[in-house]
Structures are given as structure tokens and as C-alpha cells.
Design a protein around this motif. Structure first.
Motif, PDB file in Angstrom:
ATOM      1  N   VAL A 156       0.530   4.011  -2.464  1.00 21.72           N
ATOM      2  CA  VAL A 156       2.030   3.873  -2.286  1.00 21.72           C
ATOM      3  C   VAL A 156       1.928   2.110  -2.417  1.00 21.72           C
ATOM      4  CG1 VAL A 156       3.412   4.288  -0.951  1.00 21.72           C
ATOM      5  CG2 VAL A 156       2.195   6.131  -1.565  1.00 21.72           C
ATOM      6  N   PHE A 157       3.076   2.078  -2.872  1.00 19.68           N
ATOM      7  CA  PHE A 157       3.454   0.203  -2.590  1.00 19.68           C
ATOM      8  C   PHE A 157       3.530  -0.366  -0.390  1.00 19.68           C
ATOM      9  CE2 PHE A 157       4.861   0.535  -6.604  1.00 19.68           C
ATOM     10  CZ  PHE A 157       4.110  -0.784  -7.278  1.00 19.68           C
ATOM     11  N   SER A 158       2.952  -1.151  -0.111  1.00 17.85           N
ATOM     12  CA  SER A 158       2.498  -1.230   0.947  1.00 17.85           C
ATOM     13  C   SER A 158       3.969  -2.079   1.684  1.00 17.85           C
ATOM     14  CB  SER A 158       1.485  -2.105   1.512  1.00 17.85           C
ATOM     15  OG  SER A 158       2.341  -3.387   0.884  1.00 17.85           O
ATOM     16  N   SER A 159       4.710  -2.195   2.599  1.00 15.46           N
ATOM     17  CA  SER A 159       5.900  -2.769   2.773  1.00 15.46           C
ATOM     18  C   SER A 159       6.169  -4.309   2.568  1.00 15.46           C
ATOM     19  CB  SER A 159       6.142  -2.498   4.490  1.00 15.46           C
ATOM     20  OG  SER A 159       5.288  -3.463   5.247  1.00 15.46           O
ATOM     21  N   ASP A 160       4.526  -4.686   2.491  1.00 13.72           N
ATOM     22  CA  ASP A 160       4.467  -6.102   2.155  1.00 13.72           C
ATOM     23  C   ASP A 160       4.376  -6.797   0.536  1.00 13.72           C
ATOM     24  OD1 ASP A 160       3.260  -9.030   2.794  1.00 13.72           O
ATOM     25  OD2 ASP A 160       1.963  -8.755   2.050  1.00 13.72           O
TER      26      ASP A 160
ATOM     27  N   LYS B 177       7.487  -8.638  -0.710  1.00 14.94           N
ATOM     28  CA  LYS B 177       7.327  -9.272  -2.141  1.00 14.94           C
ATOM     29  C   LYS B 177       7.793  -9.156  -3.170  1.00 14.94           C
ATOM     30  CE  LYS B 177       3.590 -11.844   0.807  1.00 14.94           C
ATOM     31  NZ  LYS B 177       1.751 -11.759   0.707  1.00 14.94           N
ATOM     32  N   LYS B 178       8.418  -7.759  -3.545  1.00 13.10           N
ATOM     33  CA  LYS B 178       8.858  -8.003  -5.007  1.00 13.10           C
ATOM     34  C   LYS B 178       7.385  -7.299  -5.756  1.00 13.10           C
ATOM     35  CE  LYS B 178      12.973  -9.352  -3.685  1.00 13.10           C
ATOM     36  NZ  LYS B 178      14.544  -8.519  -4.314  1.00 13.10           N
ATOM     37  N   ARG B 179       6.723  -7.285  -5.233  1.00 14.31           N
ATOM     38  CA  ARG B 179       5.483  -6.626  -6.146  1.00 14.31           C
ATOM     39  C   ARG B 179       5.711  -5.568  -7.140  1.00 14.31           C
ATOM     40  NH1 ARG B 179       0.528  -9.722  -3.448  1.00 14.31           N
ATOM     41  NH2 ARG B 179       1.573 -12.466  -3.664  1.00 14.31           N
ATOM     42  N   ASN B 180       6.736  -4.953  -6.175  1.00 15.39           N
ATOM     43  CA  ASN B 180       6.722  -3.542  -6.772  1.00 15.39           C
ATOM     44  C   ASN B 180       8.071  -3.145  -7.485  1.00 15.39           C
ATOM     45  OD1 ASN B 180       9.042  -3.708  -4.901  1.00 15.39           O
ATOM     46  ND2 ASN B 180       9.171  -1.644  -4.792  1.00 15.39           N
TER      47      ASN B 180
ATOM     48  N   ALA C 138       9.716   0.411  -8.153  1.00 22.80           N
ATOM     49  CA  ALA C 138       7.997   1.413  -8.257  1.00 22.80           C
ATOM     50  C   ALA C 138       8.247   1.913  -6.702  1.00 22.80           C
ATOM     51  CB  ALA C 138       6.803   1.511  -8.840  1.00 22.80           C
ATOM     52  N   ARG C 139       8.379   2.585  -6.570  1.00 24.93           N
ATOM     53  CA  ARG C 139       7.576   3.807  -5.188  1.00 24.93           C
ATOM     54  C   ARG C 139       5.904   3.551  -4.759  1.00 24.93           C
ATOM     55  NH1 ARG C 139      11.501   7.247  -6.300  1.00 24.93           N
ATOM     56  NH2 ARG C 139       9.801   8.908  -5.609  1.00 24.93           N
TER      57      ARG C 139
ATOM     58  N   ARG D  63     -10.561   2.644  -7.726  1.00 22.27           N
ATOM     59  CA  ARG D  63      -9.787   3.387  -6.328  1.00 22.27           C
ATOM     60  C   ARG D  63      -9.474   2.189  -5.272  1.00 22.27           C
ATOM     61  NH1 ARG D  63     -14.352   6.200  -8.171  1.00 22.27           N
ATOM     62  NH2 ARG D  63     -13.643   8.621  -8.754  1.00 22.27           N
ATOM     63  N   LYS D  64     -10.446   1.083  -4.687  1.00 23.34           N
ATOM     64  CA  LYS D  64      -9.992  -0.323  -3.822  1.00 23.34           C
ATOM     65  C   LYS D  64      -8.556  -0.871  -4.106  1.00 23.34           C
ATOM     66  CE  LYS D  64     -14.881  -0.277  -2.848  1.00 23.34           C
ATOM     67  NZ  LYS D  64     -15.891  -1.626  -2.667  1.00 23.34           N
ATOM     68  N   MET D  65      -8.613  -0.656  -5.323  1.00 24.50           N
ATOM     69  CA  MET D  65      -7.102  -1.291  -5.868  1.00 24.50           C
ATOM     70  C   MET D  65      -5.764  -1.124  -5.081  1.00 24.50           C
ATOM     71  SD  MET D  65      -7.733  -2.179 -10.306  1.00 24.50           S
ATOM     72  CE  MET D  65      -6.689  -3.425  -9.972  1.00 24.50           C
ATOM     73  N   SER D  66      -4.607  -2.090  -4.711  1.00 24.97           N
ATOM     74  CA  SER D  66      -3.979  -1.630  -4.667  1.00 24.97           C
ATOM     75  C   SER D  66      -2.437  -1.914  -5.121  1.00 24.97           C
ATOM     76  CB  SER D  66      -2.648  -2.328  -3.707  1.00 24.97           C
ATOM     77  OG  SER D  66      -2.680  -3.379  -4.814  1.00 24.97           O
TER      78      SER D  66
END
Length: 116
Positions: free
Chosen positions: A5-9, A13-16, A28-29, A90-93
Motif C-alpha cells: 500500500v502507498f504511504s501517505s508520504d 509526493k504523487k509517487r502513486n 494507484a492505491r 519484499r523490502k521495497m515500497s
């Protein structure tokens, strides 16, 4: 399969966000990825699109983008790009995967008969 899930940060930053050229915009959600096969990811969110037959843009909720990623990872001691190993995936956001270079994408929510 891992759900990221995308974090609020990341959202601030519109990285979604992805510009899909004439097909519109995608927000993306979350991302679904198989750490054993990170070549393909699925992004779930909203597609904002305006095919020629519609007078204004529409939002398609719960749209899915199937994304094929280009190789984007290299171990510290190498320069050739590859896909990351499962323990790295597994560690990637969510944004690290979504912002990786795309080779191709498709969405079942965009009917083939729509023209842009």
C-alpha cells in the motif's frame, strides 16, 4: 503475492501517479507483486480517461494496470541491470516498484473498441 500500500508520504509526493498519455491518468492505491517474479506487477486504483466518444473524462474505480517492468536493479558490485531478488522485493515500497521503469502495460478496463 505481496500487497504493498502507498504511504501517505508517497501519495503526497504523487509517487502513486502515472501519466498514460492519450489513455489518461492512473492513480494507484496499492501494488500486488510476486517477490519470486518481480517482472510483472499489478497496480489497483483509479483510471481517469476520456475516449473520443465521451464528452468528458470519466473515472474508472478499482481499475487494474498490469505492468511489465524493465530490469531496474543491480547489485553494488555490478553494472548490468536485472530484476531484484525476492528478499529485496519484499523490502521495497509500493512507490519503488510503481516508479521502476515500465516496459509495457495493459488494462482490461479500457475496452478495445474505445478510440483515443
Amino acid at each position: 503475492m505481496d500487497r504493498k500500500v502507498f504511504s501517505s508520504d508517497e501519495i503526497v509526493k504523487k509517487r502513486n501517479y502515472a501519466d498514460l498519455a492519450e489513455y489518461g491518468d492512473f492513480v494507484a492505491r496499492y501494488i500486488i507483486v510476486d517477490p519470486e517474479n518481480p517482472v510483472f506487477i499489478k497496480a489497483v486504483g483509479s483510471l481517469y480517461t476520456q475516449p473520443n466518444h465521451l464528452p468528458e473524462a470519466i473515472e474508472i474505480e478499482n481499475a487494474e494496470l498490469e505492468i511489465e517492468l524493465s530490469p531496474f536493479w543491480a547489485p553494488d558490485d555490478e553494472t548490468d541491470l536485472d530484476w531484484p531478488p525476492p528478499e529485496v522485493v519484499r523490502k521495497m515500497s509500493a512507490s519503488e516498484l510503481f516508479q521502476a521503469p515500465w516496459f509495457a502495460w495493459q488494462s482490461e478496463q479500457i475496452p478495445e473498441h474505445w478510440e483515443y
